[in-house]
Design a protein around this motif. Structure first.
Motif, PDB file in Angstrom:
ATOM      1  N   PHE A 137       0.813  -1.222   0.000  1.00 33.72           N
ATOM      2  CA  PHE A 137       0.000   0.000   0.000  1.00 33.72           C
ATOM      3  C   PHE A 137       0.847   1.272   0.000  1.00 33.72           C
ATOM      4  N   VAL A 138       2.156   1.169   0.247  1.00 34.83           N
ATOM      5  CA  VAL A 138       3.020   2.346   0.236  1.00 34.83           C
ATOM      6  C   VAL A 138       3.543   2.546  -1.185  1.00 34.83           C
ATOM      7  N   ALA A 139       3.283   3.717  -1.739  1.00 36.51           N
ATOM      8  CA  ALA A 139       3.565   3.955  -3.159  1.00 36.51           C
ATOM      9  C   ALA A 139       5.037   4.163  -3.458  1.00 36.51           C
ATOM     10  N   GLY A 140       5.833   4.520  -2.450  1.00 33.59           N
ATOM     11  CA  GLY A 140       7.244   4.776  -2.694  1.00 33.59           C
ATOM     12  C   GLY A 140       7.756   5.832  -1.748  1.00 33.59           C
ATOM     13  N   THR A 141       8.846   6.473  -2.145  1.00 32.87           N
ATOM     14  CA  THR A 141       9.498   7.435  -1.260  1.00 32.87           C
ATOM     15  C   THR A 141      10.232   8.493  -2.068  1.00 32.87           C
ATOM     16  N   PHE A 142      10.479   9.614  -1.402  1.00 32.18           N
ATOM     17  CA  PHE A 142      11.421  10.626  -1.882  1.00 32.18           C
ATOM     18  C   PHE A 142      12.511  10.748  -0.819  1.00 32.18           C
ATOM     19  N   LEU A 143      13.726  10.360  -1.170  1.00 36.40           N
ATOM     20  CA  LEU A 143      14.836  10.406  -0.218  1.00 36.40           C
ATOM     21  C   LEU A 143      15.267  11.855   0.012  1.00 36.40           C
ATOM     22  N   TRP A 144      15.703  12.114   1.222  1.00 40.55           N
ATOM     23  CA  TRP A 144      16.316  13.408   1.532  1.00 40.55           C
ATOM     24  C   TRP A 144      17.830  13.201   1.592  1.00 40.55           C
ATOM     25  N   THR A 145      18.567  13.505   0.512  1.00 42.59           N
ATOM     26  CA  THR A 145      18.197  14.196  -0.721  1.00 42.59           C
ATOM     27  C   THR A 145      18.900  13.540  -1.907  1.00 42.59           C
ATOM     28  N   ALA A 169      27.083  23.033   4.034  1.00 43.45           N
ATOM     29  CA  ALA A 169      26.095  22.265   3.284  1.00 43.45           C
ATOM     30  C   ALA A 169      25.625  21.067   4.092  1.00 43.45           C
ATOM     31  N   VAL A 170      24.495  20.523   3.660  1.00 38.08           N
ATOM     32  CA  VAL A 170      23.973  19.282   4.234  1.00 38.08           C
ATOM     33  C   VAL A 170      24.431  18.131   3.345  1.00 38.08           C
ATOM     34  N   ARG A 171      25.062  17.140   3.939  1.00 38.80           N
ATOM     35  CA  ARG A 171      25.665  16.054   3.171  1.00 38.80           C
ATOM     36  C   ARG A 171      24.786  14.805   3.152  1.00 38.80           C
ATOM     37  N   SER A 172      23.503  15.010   2.946  1.00 36.02           N
ATOM     38  CA  SER A 172      22.558  13.891   2.949  1.00 36.02           C
ATOM     39  C   SER A 172      22.313  13.326   1.558  1.00 36.02           C
ATOM     40  N   GLY A 173      22.975  13.839   0.536  1.00 34.23           N
ATOM     41  CA  GLY A 173      22.649  13.485  -0.833  1.00 34.23           C
ATOM     42  C   GLY A 173      23.232  12.167  -1.301  1.00 34.23           C
TER      43      GLY A 173
END
Length: 872
Positions: A581-589, A605-609
């Protein structure tokens, strides 16, 4: 309720951007040619060239009679903040770069007859608080830095052929008005339109498709018409539907009469018996070429690019594209791109999006604002699904320095909330009217983590006012929905009610477009579900709350659920694939981004990519490439045992803290991408892979086979006493791929790779110069750093350099920089035709020279119509 949602949204369609293209040289009711060369008579072209700039403020700068000959000459788009030095005196929310106040001026001659023609200037975005004068008269401006807008110039233009002065003041003195780096200036395209006074206005077409199948399609085209003449006008409106092969496949024609100063919207309907669908692997694009014909002459035209696809958002089974179940494998992107700031050439986005697609990414969330028109055109062309987000602030402000700490009132950090009540409707509708034709856009997001700014929400959760064991990210609510509801409804409403604002915004969206669902990113969904907030939404997006997917689905069924922000770790994707039932995700980032670094100097900067600031792959990139891409993939990293998250038990690599991998968040733990240690030093070698079995070799000797089924964290691990030489990992079975790591010696030179060796004089065309330190044998040296200098010949302009390191504070415009993990990047653009050279040099290493062929813009198939020349 579930079946209603499916039926309503299954008919969702898509549509293209209104995009000016060459028009027909002949005027016929039916055009049988391939329609390859249509020059729209109303678009003069971009207005990006020959501007003057002054980073200062003076009231006199709006006047016509001003000596501006010593102002800096540049071309747009332009971001002045990215040119400045990083400095701790500025706030980390902006990446330690300043804002300020600056002026732009442009001298130009009136290019036509004001009696017969209408001139409209389109700005795709000015950041921010712009005020615009033409010939000393204030004619407009825009508060919101992301809002596109149009200005009619005729009332204040000089007669044809005479000189005009356009002056624009940009006030970004509130430089911490967002929680991320925004940039400053006229950072998106400016376009001048020359219309006949009988015309189709800017953004004046809207395509929908009430029915699309794999075989047929019904197409509706709404066309706005405006007659600004003083007399009635009789004319024809003819539209050709042109398929991806540039063949005319349908035509409609209407005869009309408009009275003086009258506006009217007409509709044309088309049926196609064969179709080429738009999807993520074959992003086929059609064009509706509409033209106004009067007295056998075309007096105006507009091309609307669109795609044919059909969508389903199923609350039990997820998302379907063209009838095919499709997991949304998405990433969030801010609008900056490293060294170019927010004035991003197309080729910079194209390189980044290509690398993300190679990892299996199929969707982008535009965090947290409307993207540029050009970015969305790239998504159309490259087959990327888009969640188009509009606002990060509503009624109440966010604290730009510390998320969740909504308690500031200082001038420099006041943001859009101060203008929301008066500007939100117009800003939302302007962005949607520009963007609603893009086939890439599949949903509209009205807000991001808005709940933090309404105190009732935080207080009602039960997470923040009690001594609860565990973590908000990884624990379901500690109190029942009934208690949450009681807490919420017994609290004071306050001046603004979030649920009412959400309903208002959702209604505005549906006034503009009913073909796509409305969503928002919920940071406190356990409260939002009971407060009325989710009643305004068609799709429920959770922010870092994968732990309550089951909770939300069970207690609040009927609407599709997905992750809108999730950390780039395996446990997040595991939670998706275990729940249909979960369609997916958008990762940060998707990429590291500038800003959101309060009190973390020199980290800018944020190093989450998945990618770093330079567009190079972070370890998380390879993890998700192994999860989201079926092509065999193995990536090796190494670390000493003592610095790793592991220990040895009975000669087996196990976590020091059992199950720690299930609570990793944004940042990958410290690993190396080299094979250089002390002799016999105990190391841990990791493999991120989609191969079910991998065998590791050291100098040809097998170190054993690891299998994914034996590693719940989806990482294969070997304990290896270091021995200089070569590590080799081989996929077994039907996963035939091999990767290697080599012990490197001293730096000898650089290995230089270009992503292309020819560009036109067009700022949207750039060359990325990837520089990797290597030893005498050509092995990459990633454990030592070296200073590199990039020198370009006069045919090129150096846009800047970067090494991707989040705490590097070398000015981006410098041509000398240190490497990071042995690597660096330079970006150049062409400024005059010729054979250009780039020299890469450094102390005590061999110099490298590469050549780039720069051709004229006219030789590059008309790309000059969208030329961008950065400041130089």
């Amino acid at each position: 309720m579930r079946s209603l949602i499916i039926v309503t949204l299954i008919t969702t369609v898509i549509f293209g951007c209104s995009k000016q293209q060459p028009s027909h040289d002949v005027v016929n009711d039916k055009v049988q040619s391939k329609a390859l060369a249509r020059q729209s008579p109303q678009q003069i072209g971009n207005f990006n060239q020959a501007w003057l700039f002054n980073l200062a403020d003076d009231k006199a700068y709006s006047t016509v009679q001003l000596d501006d000959k010593n102002w800096r000459a540049l071309s747009l788009p332009h971001d002045w903040s990215i040119e400045q030095d990083f400095d701790q005196k500025w706030n980390g929310a902006t990446g330690y770069l300043p804002g300020g106040i600056a002026w732009y001026r442009k001298h130009f001659k009136t290019p036509g007859d004001l009696q017969e023609q209408l001139f409209v200037l389109n700005f795709d975005g000015i950041y921010n608080h712009s005020t615009i004068w033409l010939n000393g008269v204030k004619i407009g401006g825009e508060v919101n830095g992301y809002t596109p807008f149009n200005l009619e110039l005729n009332p204040h233009l000089k007669p044809e052929g005479q000189n005009n002065v356009l002056a624009i003041r940009v006030d970004h003195s509130r430089y911490i008005d967002s929680r991320w780096y925004t940039g400053s200036g006229i950072y998106r395209d400016v376009t001048l339109y020359r219309f006949n006074k009988l015309h189709i206005p800017v953004w004046g077409t809207y395509v929908t498709t009430p029915k699309v199948t794999h075989d047929t399609a019904d197409i509706n085209l709404a066309i706005e018409l405006s007659n600004q003449h003083n007399l009635a006008q009789s004319f024809k409106v003819i539209t050709d539907i042109i398929d991806p092969n540039q063949q005319v496949v349908a035509t409609q024609s209407q005869v009309l009469t408009l009275q003086p100063k009258q506006q009217q919207t007409i509709e044309q309907h088309f049926t196609l018996s064969t179709v080429q669908l738009w999807d993520t692997s074959t992003p086929n694009l059609y064009t509706a070429h509409s033209r106004i014909v009067k007295d056998q002459q075309t007096i105006g035209s507009r091309d609307t690019r669109f795609g044919l696809r059909f969508l389903e958002f199923n609350p039990d089974k997820g998302f379907f594209l063209n009838g095919q179940h499709t997991l949304i494998k998405g990433v969030n992107l801010h609008h900056d791109a490293g060294l170019v700031g927010v004035a991003v050439p197309d080729d910079v986005w194209r390189r980044r999006l290509t690398r993300l697609k190679q990892a299996g990414v199929n969707a982008i969330r535009t965090a947290h604002n409307p993207a540029s028109a050009r970015f969305l055109e790239l998504c159309d062309e490259m087959g990327l699904l888009v969640q188009a987000e509009i606002f990060d602030e509503w009624d109440n402000p966010k604290d730009k320095r510390l998320n969740q700490q909504e308690r500031h009132d200082d001038y420099i950090s006041r943001g859009y909330a101060d203008w929301f009540q008066t500007h939100a409707e117009a800003d939302l509708k302007a962005a949607m009217k520009r963007d609603r034709n893009h086939p890439s856009i599949i949903m509209w997001s009205i807000g991001n983590e808005i709940e933090w700014t309404y105190p009732r929400y935080k207080q009602a959760t039960g997470y923040f006012d009690m001594n609860a064991a565990g973590n908000y990210f990884f624990n379901p609510p500690f109190i029942s929905p009934e208690e949450i509801k009681q807490r919420f409804h017994n609290s004071e409403e306050g001046q603004y009610v979030l649920a009412k604002t959400a309903k208002k915004l959702s209604n505005w969206v549906k006034q503009m477009d009913t073909t796509r669902p409305v969503t928002a990113n919920l940071i406190l969904p356990s409260v939002s579900h009971i407060s009325g907030y989710t009643d305004a939404l068609d799709i429920i997006g959770y922010s870092y709350r994968r732990v309550i997917y089951d909770y939300g689905y069970k207690l609040f069924p009927g609407k599709m659920v997905m992750g809108h922000e999730n950390v780039p770790q395996w446990h997040e994707w595991q939670a998706v694939i275990e729940r249909p039932f979960v369609a997916g995700t958008f990762l940060w980032t998707g990429t590291d981004y500038l800003g959101e670094s309060h009190k973390r100097w020199p980290t800018k900067a944020v190093r989450s990519g998945l990618l770093n600031l330079a567009g190079f792959e972070n370890p998380s990139y390879h993890m998700f490439k192994s999860l989201w891409n079926n092509e065999p993939h193995i990536h090796l990293t190494t670390q000493t045992l003592d610095k790793s998250p592991y220990k040895l038990e009975a000669n087996k690599v196990v976590e020091k803290k059992p199950g720690a991998w299930q609570q990793y968040v944004w940042y990958w733990y410290d690993v190396n991408q080299h094979w250089n240690y002390q002799a016999q030093q105990m190391t841990v070698v990791e493999a991120y892979t989609n191969c079910q079995q991998v065998e590791l070799f050291s100098n040809g000797q097998s170190l054993g086979v690891q299998t994914l089924q034996d590693n719940a964290d989806h990482i294969l691990k070997w304990a290896v006493p270091y021995q200089a030489g070569q590590l080799t990992a081989k996929g077994l079975g039907n996963c035939q791929t091999t990767t290697e790591l080599h012990t490197a010696s001293e730096v000898s030179t650089t290995r230089v790779q270009l992503d292309k060796n020819q560009i036109a004089v067009d700022q949207n065309q750039v060359v990325h110069i990837d520089m990797q330190l290597v030893d005498a044998k050509g092995h990459a040296v990633t454990h030592k750093e070296h200073e590199l200098t990039v020198t370009v010949s006069p045919e090129l302009h150096l846009l800047g350099t970067d090494n991707g390191r989040p705490d590097a504070i070398t000015n981006y415009k410098a041509n000398t920089l240190p490497t990071y993990q042995g690597r660096a990047l330079a970006i150049v653009t062409g400024i005059k035709p010729g054979t250009a050279t780039v020299k890469i040099s450094g102390p005590n290493i061999a110099t490298q020279m590469v050549k780039i062929n720069v051709i004229s813009s006219s030789a590059s198939q008309g790309n000059s119509q969208q030329a961008r020349l950065g400041s130089h």
